[in-house]
Design a protein around this motif. Sequence first.
Motif, PDB file in Angstrom:
ATOM      1  N   ALA A 132       0.821  -1.216   0.000  1.00 57.63           N
ATOM      2  CA  ALA A 132       0.000   0.000   0.000  1.00 57.63           C
ATOM      3  C   ALA A 132       0.848   1.255   0.000  1.00 57.63           C
ATOM      4  O   ALA A 132       1.964   1.280   0.531  1.00 57.63           O
ATOM      5  CB  ALA A 132      -0.923  -0.003   1.225  1.00 57.63           C
ATOM      6  N   ILE A 133       0.295   2.288  -0.603  1.00 57.47           N
ATOM      7  CA  ILE A 133       0.876   3.626  -0.537  1.00 57.47           C
ATOM      8  C   ILE A 133      -0.189   4.588  -0.063  1.00 57.47           C
ATOM      9  O   ILE A 133      -1.391   4.355  -0.252  1.00 57.47           O
ATOM     10  CB  ILE A 133       1.412   4.106  -1.913  1.00 57.47           C
ATOM     11  N   ASP A 134       0.231   5.674   0.587  1.00 55.73           N
ATOM     12  CA  ASP A 134      -0.715   6.724   0.953  1.00 55.73           C
ATOM     13  C   ASP A 134      -0.237   8.040   0.369  1.00 55.73           C
ATOM     14  O   ASP A 134       0.826   8.127  -0.261  1.00 55.73           O
ATOM     15  CB  ASP A 134      -0.883   6.814   2.474  1.00 55.73           C
ATOM     16  N   PHE A 135      -1.031   9.078   0.578  1.00 55.49           N
ATOM     17  CA  PHE A 135      -0.773  10.367  -0.043  1.00 55.49           C
ATOM     18  C   PHE A 135      -0.803  11.458   1.011  1.00 55.49           C
ATOM     19  O   PHE A 135      -1.648  11.427   1.920  1.00 55.49           O
ATOM     20  CB  PHE A 135      -1.827  10.665  -1.118  1.00 55.49           C
ATOM     21  N   PRO A 136       0.109  12.416   0.923  1.00 59.36           N
ATOM     22  CA  PRO A 136       0.088  13.511   1.898  1.00 59.36           C
ATOM     23  C   PRO A 136      -1.167  14.362   1.728  1.00 59.36           C
ATOM     24  O   PRO A 136      -1.752  14.434   0.640  1.00 59.36           O
ATOM     25  CB  PRO A 136       1.348  14.310   1.556  1.00 59.36           C
ATOM     26  N   GLU A 137      -1.604  14.980   2.809  1.00 58.49           N
ATOM     27  CA  GLU A 137      -2.786  15.835   2.758  1.00 58.49           C
ATOM     28  C   GLU A 137      -2.556  16.997   1.799  1.00 58.49           C
ATOM     29  O   GLU A 137      -1.496  17.622   1.787  1.00 58.49           O
ATOM     30  CB  GLU A 137      -3.098  16.358   4.158  1.00 58.49           C
ATOM     31  N   GLY A 138      -3.557  17.270   0.971  1.00 57.02           N
ATOM     32  CA  GLY A 138      -3.459  18.373   0.025  1.00 57.02           C
ATOM     33  C   GLY A 138      -2.684  18.054  -1.236  1.00 57.02           C
ATOM     34  O   GLY A 138      -2.363  18.969  -2.011  1.00 57.02           O
ATOM     35  N   VAL A 139      -2.359  16.791  -1.481  1.00 54.49           N
ATOM     36  CA  VAL A 139      -1.606  16.426  -2.678  1.00 54.49           C
ATOM     37  C   VAL A 139      -2.401  16.819  -3.929  1.00 54.49           C
ATOM     38  O   VAL A 139      -3.622  16.712  -3.961  1.00 54.49           O
ATOM     39  CB  VAL A 139      -1.293  14.918  -2.674  1.00 54.49           C
ATOM     40  N   SER A 140      -1.711  17.293  -4.945  1.00 57.40           N
ATOM     41  CA  SER A 140      -2.380  17.676  -6.189  1.00 57.40           C
ATOM     42  C   SER A 140      -2.784  16.434  -6.968  1.00 57.40           C
ATOM     43  O   SER A 140      -2.230  15.344  -6.779  1.00 57.40           O
ATOM     44  CB  SER A 140      -1.458  18.538  -7.041  1.00 57.40           C
ATOM     45  N   GLN A 141      -3.743  16.602  -7.872  1.00 58.40           N
ATOM     46  CA  GLN A 141      -4.205  15.471  -8.667  1.00 58.40           C
ATOM     47  C   GLN A 141      -3.096  14.932  -9.554  1.00 58.40           C
ATOM     48  O   GLN A 141      -2.944  13.718  -9.719  1.00 58.40           O
ATOM     49  CB  GLN A 141      -5.405  15.889  -9.523  1.00 58.40           C
ATOM     50  N   ALA A 193       0.153  15.045  -8.995  1.00 62.59           N
ATOM     51  CA  ALA A 193       1.126  14.321  -8.182  1.00 62.59           C
ATOM     52  C   ALA A 193       0.569  12.956  -7.766  1.00 62.59           C
ATOM     53  O   ALA A 193       1.296  11.944  -7.754  1.00 62.59           O
ATOM     54  CB  ALA A 193       1.477  15.135  -6.939  1.00 62.59           C
ATOM     55  N   ALA A 194      -0.715  12.905  -7.448  1.00 57.94           N
ATOM     56  CA  ALA A 194      -1.332  11.632  -7.065  1.00 57.94           C
ATOM     57  C   ALA A 194      -1.338  10.667  -8.240  1.00 57.94           C
ATOM     58  O   ALA A 194      -1.021   9.479  -8.088  1.00 57.94           O
ATOM     59  CB  ALA A 194      -2.750  11.880  -6.563  1.00 57.94           C
ATOM     60  N   ASN A 195      -1.687  11.174  -9.431  1.00 58.26           N
ATOM     61  CA  ASN A 195      -1.702  10.312 -10.612  1.00 58.26           C
ATOM     62  C   ASN A 195      -0.319   9.753 -10.911  1.00 58.26           C
ATOM     63  O   ASN A 195      -0.168   8.578 -11.285  1.00 58.26           O
ATOM     64  CB  ASN A 195      -2.222  11.085 -11.825  1.00 58.26           C
ATOM     65  N   SER A 196       0.681  10.603 -10.744  1.00 58.29           N
ATOM     66  CA  SER A 196       2.056  10.161 -11.005  1.00 58.29           C
ATOM     67  C   SER A 196       2.471   9.057 -10.038  1.00 58.29           C
ATOM     68  O   SER A 196       3.089   8.063 -10.435  1.00 58.29           O
ATOM     69  CB  SER A 196       3.002  11.357 -10.882  1.00 58.29           C
ATOM     70  N   ARG A 197       2.104   9.219  -8.759  1.00 60.18           N
ATOM     71  CA  ARG A 197       2.467   8.208  -7.774  1.00 60.18           C
ATOM     72  C   ARG A 197       1.715   6.902  -8.019  1.00 60.18           C
ATOM     73  O   ARG A 197       2.272   5.808  -7.856  1.00 60.18           O
ATOM     74  CB  ARG A 197       2.174   8.741  -6.374  1.00 60.18           C
ATOM     75  N   VAL A 198       0.440   6.974  -8.419  1.00 58.17           N
ATOM     76  CA  VAL A 198      -0.330   5.776  -8.722  1.00 58.17           C
ATOM     77  C   VAL A 198       0.260   5.042  -9.922  1.00 58.17           C
ATOM     78  O   VAL A 198       0.356   3.804  -9.947  1.00 58.17           O
ATOM     79  CB  VAL A 198      -1.810   6.129  -8.973  1.00 58.17           C
ATOM     80  N   THR A 199       0.696   5.795 -10.921  1.00 55.91           N
ATOM     81  CA  THR A 199       1.316   5.177 -12.094  1.00 55.91           C
ATOM     82  C   THR A 199       2.596   4.436 -11.721  1.00 55.91           C
ATOM     83  O   THR A 199       2.821   3.293 -12.151  1.00 55.91           O
ATOM     84  CB  THR A 199       1.628   6.244 -13.153  1.00 55.91           C
ATOM     85  N   ALA A 200       3.428   5.091 -10.900  1.00 53.00           N
ATOM     86  CA  ALA A 200       4.664   4.449 -10.452  1.00 53.00           C
ATOM     87  C   ALA A 200       4.369   3.214  -9.625  1.00 53.00           C
ATOM     88  O   ALA A 200       5.059   2.185  -9.723  1.00 53.00           O
ATOM     89  CB  ALA A 200       5.496   5.448  -9.643  1.00 53.00           C
ATOM     90  N   PHE A 201       3.310   3.286  -8.821  1.00 55.97           N
ATOM     91  CA  PHE A 201       2.911   2.146  -8.001  1.00 55.97           C
ATOM     92  C   PHE A 201       2.490   0.978  -8.895  1.00 55.97           C
ATOM     93  O   PHE A 201       2.869  -0.180  -8.661  1.00 55.97           O
ATOM     94  CB  PHE A 201       1.770   2.564  -7.079  1.00 55.97           C
ATOM     95  N   GLY A 202       1.713   1.265  -9.934  1.00 60.92           N
ATOM     96  CA  GLY A 202       1.272   0.214 -10.842  1.00 60.92           C
ATOM     97  C   GLY A 202       2.437  -0.442 -11.563  1.00 60.92           C
ATOM     98  O   GLY A 202       2.453  -1.667 -11.743  1.00 60.92           O
ATOM     99  N   GLU A 203       3.407   0.360 -11.976  1.00 62.58           N
ATOM    100  CA  GLU A 203       4.592  -0.197 -12.647  1.00 62.58           C
ATOM    101  C   GLU A 203       5.377  -1.086 -11.684  1.00 62.58           C
ATOM    102  O   GLU A 203       5.898  -2.144 -12.072  1.00 62.58           O
ATOM    103  CB  GLU A 203       5.461   0.932 -13.172  1.00 62.58           C
TER     104      GLU A 203
END
Length: 450
Positions: free
Chosen positions: A318-327, A329-339
């Motif tokens: 699992a990964i989490d996201f800091p409060e107030g993260v931009s969309q 930045a969140a999309n980028s982290r989800v993509t890296a997580f999927g890879e």
Amino acid sequence: MTTTFANLLSAVAVASLAATPVALQAQASAVAPTANPLGLPETVQLLGQTNPNNRRATARVNGDVITGTDVDHRVALVTAANGNASALSGDALRQLQMQVLRNLIDETLQIQAAEAQEMPITQGEIDRQYQRVAAQNFGTEINKMDEYLTGIGSSVASLKRQIEGELAWSRLLRRNVQPFINVSEEEVEDMMTRMEASRGTAEYRLGEIYLSATDETAAAVEQNGVRIMEQLRDGGSFVAYARQFSEASTAAVGGDLGFVRLGQLPPALATVAQEMQPGQLVGPIRVPGGFSLLYLIDKKQVLTADPRDAILSLKQIAIDFPEGVSQDAANSRVTAFGEMVNSIRGCGDAERAAATVNADVVTNDQIRVRSLPEALQSTLLELQVGQSTPPFGSVEDGVRVLLLCGRDDPESTSGPSRDEMMAQLTEDRVGKRAQRFLRDLRNDAYIQYN
């Protein structure tokens, strides 16, 4: 606290009534009422004024008084268990008050009957059961039960009264009903033969709230069923509502009918149950003698191993996201997580791969499939060891995957033993006889309403 307390009403259910399709069998054999069986005139003129809204929810039962405070305290128990006290008002509240009054009358009759047969419940027995209920809800802080009951507008006395009623009813059944129930070996053999013949057919574990009705009261009862459904869909506890509203003998066990086959159900309920999914509520459904509200708890096949009983060894990444993260930045982290997930080469590689994206890994090797959310069950059952689910979650809750590291499939079941089948048939008959016993107590009672 409400979630913890939601099971309290069912926790004090000590009467040994059957969790079997007692009510449904009774309904299936019910005869539709004939038109005007009492020979009443077509037009009824009431002599005098009546206003049901002005009736006080109090009564005197064979001399014992049920006060408005008794009703209010028990209503508070019900509404607290369902978390919807603020939503009840007007007609809904009056309906609940009158149902609670009926329950208190039955409870009083049960306590009186136990005393009349010289087997009253002692204060020590009540206190010990109360402490067990408190421990289930508050652990070692038993005193918090007293505070909580007062805080929700109820009282210790109200809950102890309910405990006394259920202990008394259990004792009455053990003396007056259970010793006179006989199940023969031939009946057990016949039931087991029929189960074997039904191997592989579907069984449905249903919860039912049964509301009796006549042709004259059908509209009002159906409307009451609709209100109950609305409250259940708003988060009310089905178990608590069944215990307070259902008029079937299974009310004592939260309406749980156990596993039944479609052939054991009235046609109207069988048609509905066949289309239901676990967790679904349907109703009110017109059945002989009244209406039913159905809740599908579970579904399985007779004498067949259920894949959902498999025990899985899983790694959650699992990964989490800091409060107030931009969309972005969140999309980028989800993509890296999927890879990262796609790069994993078996369970032994999970920790290394997770470290590349600062993901957390939690291992659990005793997860039963049926304990997981419905949406994940079928996905996990289709995975091979070393494969993972697609990512799921949200920015608020975090994104995760489940990696399958092992699976122990359930063994094929041989069904209940002869002793278990004997106990099941006995409990079924006890439940039916208990319903008649309570009806006799009501018929012999002297009840005055205020």
